[in-house]
Design a protein around this motif. Structure first.
Motif, short mmCIF file in Angstrom:
data_model
loop_
_atom_site.label_atom_id
_atom_site.label_comp_id
_atom_site.label_asym_id
_atom_site.label_seq_id
_atom_site.Cartn_x
_atom_site.Cartn_y
_atom_site.Cartn_z
N GLU A 85 1.07 -1.15 0.07
CA GLU A 85 -0.22 0.21 -0.36
C GLU A 85 0.70 1.06 0.14
OE1 GLU A 85 -3.23 -2.68 2.46
OE2 GLU A 85 -2.20 -1.12 2.78
N THR A 86 2.18 0.81 0.70
CA THR A 86 3.00 2.61 1.01
C THR A 86 3.07 2.42 -0.55
OG1 THR A 86 3.38 1.92 3.38
CG2 THR A 86 5.40 3.13 1.58
N VAL A 87 3.92 1.86 -0.74
CA VAL A 87 3.90 1.87 -2.26
C VAL A 87 3.44 2.66 -3.76
CG1 VAL A 87 5.37 0.70 -4.59
CG2 VAL A 87 6.43 -0.30 -2.73
N LEU A 88 1.99 1.74 -3.38
CA LEU A 88 0.85 1.94 -4.30
C LEU A 88 0.96 3.88 -3.87
CD1 LEU A 88 -1.65 0.05 -4.43
CD2 LEU A 88 0.20 -0.09 -6.04
N TYR A 89 0.80 4.40 -3.29
CA TYR A 89 1.08 5.58 -2.61
C TYR A 89 2.38 6.62 -2.80
CZ TYR A 89 -2.91 5.48 0.91
OH TYR A 89 -4.22 4.79 0.94
N LEU A 90 3.18 6.34 -3.17
CA LEU A 90 4.74 6.36 -3.23
C LEU A 90 4.70 6.58 -4.48
CD1 LEU A 90 7.23 4.78 -0.92
CD2 LEU A 90 6.03 7.65 -1.23
N PRO B 266 2.81 5.02 6.65
CA PRO B 266 3.58 3.99 7.70
C PRO B 266 4.99 4.64 8.57
CG PRO B 266 5.34 4.70 5.54
CD PRO B 266 3.76 4.78 5.30
N LEU B 267 4.86 5.85 8.82
CA LEU B 267 4.96 6.94 9.76
C LEU B 267 4.16 6.38 10.71
CD1 LEU B 267 6.78 9.74 8.94
CD2 LEU B 267 8.05 7.27 9.82
#
Length: 115
Positions: free
Chosen positions: A83-88, A99-100
């Motif tokens: 999910e973090t990669v998709l946001y990035l 993630p933080l």
């Protein structure tokens, strides 16, 4: 590991994995995306593991079921990463914030519960 502990881990995982899936599906239905479900699943896993660590013996079937099985199957670093990669990739600030928030809130929750 004894057969009893292996069965306890399996029993806990049999509950934690489907709960994680259900939380993701419910979040998608309610808000249109899965990350809130992943965050809730990860925080519930932290709470379960912290409680187990504070209340149960590390070599007990209860700890194996709740701490290793349930919390292990409920938590998901791989989905958080995806999910973090998709946001990035979408150049969203959530690629950093999400993630933080997940890690910091998990650490805070664990610290609170392990007092």
């Amino acid at each position: 590991m004894s057969p009893a502990l292996l069965l306890a881990v399996a029993a806990g995982a049999a509950l934690g994995g489907p709960l994680r899936y259900g939380l993701g599906r419910a979040a998608t239905r309610l808000v249109g995306s899965a990350p809130p479900g992943t965050l809730i699943a990860n925080l519930l896993a932290v709470a379960a593991l912290a409680w187990a660590a504070g209340a149960l013996e590390a070599d007990s079937p209860g700890y194996a079921a709740l701490g290793a099985g349930f919390a292990g199957a409920l938590s998901t670093w791989s989905t958080l990463a995806q999910e973090t990669v998709l946001y990035l990739r979408g150049r969203s600030v959530l690629g950093v914030v999400y993630p933080l928030v997940t890690v910091l809130s998990g650490l805070a929750l664990a610290a609170l519960l392990l007092r």
